[in-house]
Enzyme design. Structure first.
Site, PDB file in Angstrom:
ATOM      1  N   LYS A  45      35.242  43.163  26.048  1.00 40.41           N
ATOM      2  CA  LYS A  45      36.606  43.567  26.362  1.00 40.41           C
ATOM      3  C   LYS A  45      37.057  42.819  27.613  1.00 40.41           C
ATOM      4  O   LYS A  45      36.748  43.207  28.732  1.00 40.41           O
ATOM      5  CB  LYS A  45      36.734  45.073  26.586  1.00 40.41           C
ATOM      6  CG  LYS A  45      38.206  45.524  26.579  1.00 40.41           C
ATOM      7  CD  LYS A  45      38.449  46.803  27.333  1.00 40.41           C
ATOM      8  CE  LYS A  45      38.529  46.608  28.817  1.00 40.41           C
ATOM      9  NZ  LYS A  45      39.741  45.834  29.257  1.00 40.41           N
TER      10      LYS A  45
ATOM     11  N   CYS B  17      33.950  38.372  44.356  1.00 37.47           N
ATOM     12  CA  CYS B  17      33.375  39.620  44.839  1.00 37.47           C
ATOM     13  C   CYS B  17      32.402  39.458  45.998  1.00 37.47           C
ATOM     14  O   CYS B  17      32.291  40.342  46.843  1.00 37.47           O
ATOM     15  CB  CYS B  17      32.695  40.357  43.683  1.00 37.47           C
ATOM     16  SG  CYS B  17      31.481  39.335  42.802  1.00 37.47           S
TER      17      CYS B  17
ATOM     18  N   GLU C 298      28.075  45.420  38.303  1.00 37.85           N
ATOM     19  CA  GLU C 298      28.265  44.446  39.384  1.00 37.85           C
ATOM     20  C   GLU C 298      29.641  44.725  39.955  1.00 37.85           C
ATOM     21  O   GLU C 298      30.654  44.458  39.311  1.00 37.85           O
ATOM     22  CB  GLU C 298      28.138  43.025  38.846  1.00 37.85           C
ATOM     23  CG  GLU C 298      27.940  41.992  39.942  1.00 37.85           C
ATOM     24  CD  GLU C 298      29.239  41.394  40.424  1.00 37.85           C
ATOM     25  OE1 GLU C 298      29.729  41.861  41.479  1.00 37.85           O
ATOM     26  OE2 GLU C 298      29.763  40.496  39.761  1.00 37.85           O
TER      27      GLU C 298
ATOM     28  N   THR D  70      34.499  48.918  42.474  1.00 39.08           N
ATOM     29  CA  THR D  70      33.576  50.033  42.685  1.00 39.08           C
ATOM     30  C   THR D  70      34.107  51.343  42.121  1.00 39.08           C
ATOM     31  O   THR D  70      33.343  52.088  41.484  1.00 39.08           O
ATOM     32  CB  THR D  70      33.235  50.155  44.176  1.00 39.08           C
ATOM     33  OG1 THR D  70      32.510  48.982  44.573  1.00 39.08           O
ATOM     34  CG2 THR D  70      32.390  51.382  44.458  1.00 39.08           C
TER      35      THR D  70
ATOM     36  N   GLU E  33      37.424  46.278  50.481  1.00 35.34           N
ATOM     37  CA  GLU E  33      37.545  44.984  49.815  1.00 35.34           C
ATOM     38  C   GLU E  33      39.021  44.657  49.597  1.00 35.34           C
ATOM     39  O   GLU E  33      39.740  45.406  48.937  1.00 35.34           O
ATOM     40  CB  GLU E  33      36.804  45.000  48.473  1.00 35.34           C
ATOM     41  CG  GLU E  33      36.798  43.670  47.772  1.00 35.34           C
ATOM     42  CD  GLU E  33      35.989  43.693  46.495  1.00 35.34           C
ATOM     43  OE1 GLU E  33      35.233  42.740  46.244  1.00 35.34           O
ATOM     44  OE2 GLU E  33      36.112  44.675  45.737  1.00 35.34           O
TER      45      GLU E  33
END
Length: 483
Positions: free
Chosen positions: A183, A291, A257, A237, A389
């Protein structure tokens, strides 16, 4: 602007054929550099996911794919690699036009890494025996330890490196004998059509790889689908926590990940001016939409002003422009929402007391979703831009007094995915790297090694991709005890 695709934009790739969607839902594909619509593509509903999972289930349970020899699978995998290699330029262009990745980076990563990983895992699968015999502890008997494919995998892929991160999952799972439903993110779907064309022309059997794109609702349906045996996810996350909760309840294996807020530790002996190309790759590559980037830049207090000046001049020198221009170093962000997100973080950085030395605004680069490369000084590790982030071209510079304090600041984070150490003494850099709580660290560079494991600790994820560990993630072991 249009992109040439010799494929019908109204279908999904399911069970080895182009399949009409279960609904008429569609969503727009936007050129990140101009903000203009390129085309529209079908949006899946749960019925499409059900169809794709059923195809993957049949290919695993009813065909002989999972029982092929490693050599047979390697041949099919290498045929896919060959087909992908023949579409490198088309893949790079499709990615860049959608997510703003500079074409120079897309041509070196998205166009190259998928086939590289396929060939690596094809070779690895043939080199690793399926079974081994172990003498039982104490010498009483023998155990046959067997590795078997885990089954049907749901691969949920983000938009920042859509093909690279697809093949972090697909290459090893194919080598293991699994099947998959991919996906892609709604923000990057054109490249999945290029991939489907490569699959169609390859020797991969029908139903082994299925591609259905859609939003969060169908992604959630796929993750929880009873026909799925494992989930492999790359993304934020918060999304990873939600997926982990579902998989935990279902006792379903999952690889996550997730996000990062990595530290770039510049030691007092570093010659940063001679390493700016490597520093760019470790901190700002893909417009900051990577990332593992070390966007918290830790500098010794004795060299603070000098380093800030170097970083400011460097960020200011970067060419911002259309992602498809060969000389562009910083392209647009992937979406309008991502542009707003980054701008909100810049505002928070100022509100917390940070000082911008360059950037902080939209550059004069067109109507796309651009944010100028930005450097913040006077940042404390408690500030929002040092904790969360951002996923954009924003660096936060923090000072430290000695190496122990630098390591303490680096480890004072919810995340632990990447990081770098910059020094003229490699052994000293390794010693510092050993003390950083993270899944991977580079010394004077950050370049993934496909033969070594990659993944995070803390809120940056669970499990590992790449290397032999990446193959083992799609296998389950069986012990056969003998007298």
């Amino acid at each position: 602007m249009t992109i040439a695709l010799d494929l019908p934009p109204q279908d999904f790739w399911i069970d080895g054929r182009w399949t009409r969607p279960a609904s008429s839902n569609r969503f727009a594909v936007i050129n990140a550099s101009t903000g203009e619509q390129i085309t529209s593509v079908p949006e899946s509903v749960t019925e499409d996911i059900d169809m794709a999972v059923a195809a993957a289930r049949r290919a695993f349970d009813e065909s002989d794919w999972s029982s092929w020899s490693a050599e047979q699978r390697a041949s099919a995998i290498n045929s896919l690699a060959e087909q992908i290699e023949g579409r490198r330029a088309e893949t790079a262009r499709a990615v860049s036009i959608q997510n703003g990745m500079p074409i120079s980076i897309a041509s070196a990563t998205e166009a190259v890494i998928p086939a590289t990983l396929l060939r690596y895992y094809a070779e690895l699968a043939t080199a690793q025996p399926i079974e081994e015999r172990r003498t039982a502890f104490g010498g009483a008997g023998t155990t046959v330890v067997r590795r078997e494919p885990i089954g049907v995998v749901a691969a949920v892929v983000p938009w920042n490196f859509p093909q690279t991160l697809t093949f972090f999952k697909v290459a090893p799972l194919l080598a293991a004998g699994c099947t998959v439903v991919i996906k892609p993110s709604p923000e990057t779907v054109l490249d999945s059509y290029v991939l489907a064309a490569a699959i169609e022309a390859s020797d991969i059997p029908d139903g082994v790889i299925n591609i259905v794109h859609g939003g969060r609702e169908v992604g959630a349906h796929l993750v929880a689908h009873p026909g799925v045996d494992k989930v492999a996810f790359t993304g934020s996350t918060p999304a990873g926590r939600a997926i982990g909760e579902v998989c935990g309840r279902l006792i379903r294996p999952v690889t996550l990940e997730l996000g990062g807020k990595s530290a770039s530790i510049i030691l007092d002996d570093a010659d940063l001016s001679s390493l700016l190309e490597q520093f760019f790759a470790a901190t700002l590559m893909n417009n900051g939409q990577t990332c593992y980037l070390g966007t918290r830049v830790l500098v010794p207090r004795t060299r603070h002003r000098e380093t800030v000046d170097i970083l400011t001049d460097f960020a200011r020198s970067l060419k911002v422009g259309d992602a498809l221009e060969a000389t562009t170093q910083i392209g647009p962000l992937a979406t309008a929402n991502q542009q707003k997100r980054v701008e909100n973080y810049i505002a928070k950085g100022l509100a917390d007391g940070g000082r911008i030395t360059t950037g902080g605004s939209r550059p004069d680069a067109g109507n796309g979703w651009f944010v100028a490369p930005t450097v913040f000084d006077d940042v404390d590790n408690s500030h929002t831009i040092a904790r969360e982030e951002i996923f954009g071209p924003v660096l936060a510079v923090l000072s430290y007094n000695d190496v122990d304090e630098a390591i303490a600041i680096a480890n004072d984070s919810d995340f632990g995915l990447g990081g770098t150490v910059w020094t003229s003494d490699q052994e000293r850099g390794i010693d510092v790297a050993r003390r950083v709580q993270t899944g991977s660290v580079g010394v004077n560079n950050y370049a993934l090694d496909f033969s070594s494991p990659f993944g995070g600790v803390k809120a940056s994820g669970l499990g590992r991709e790449l290397g032999p560990e990446g193959l083992h993630a799609y296998q389950q072991t069986k012990s056969i005890f003998l007298p």
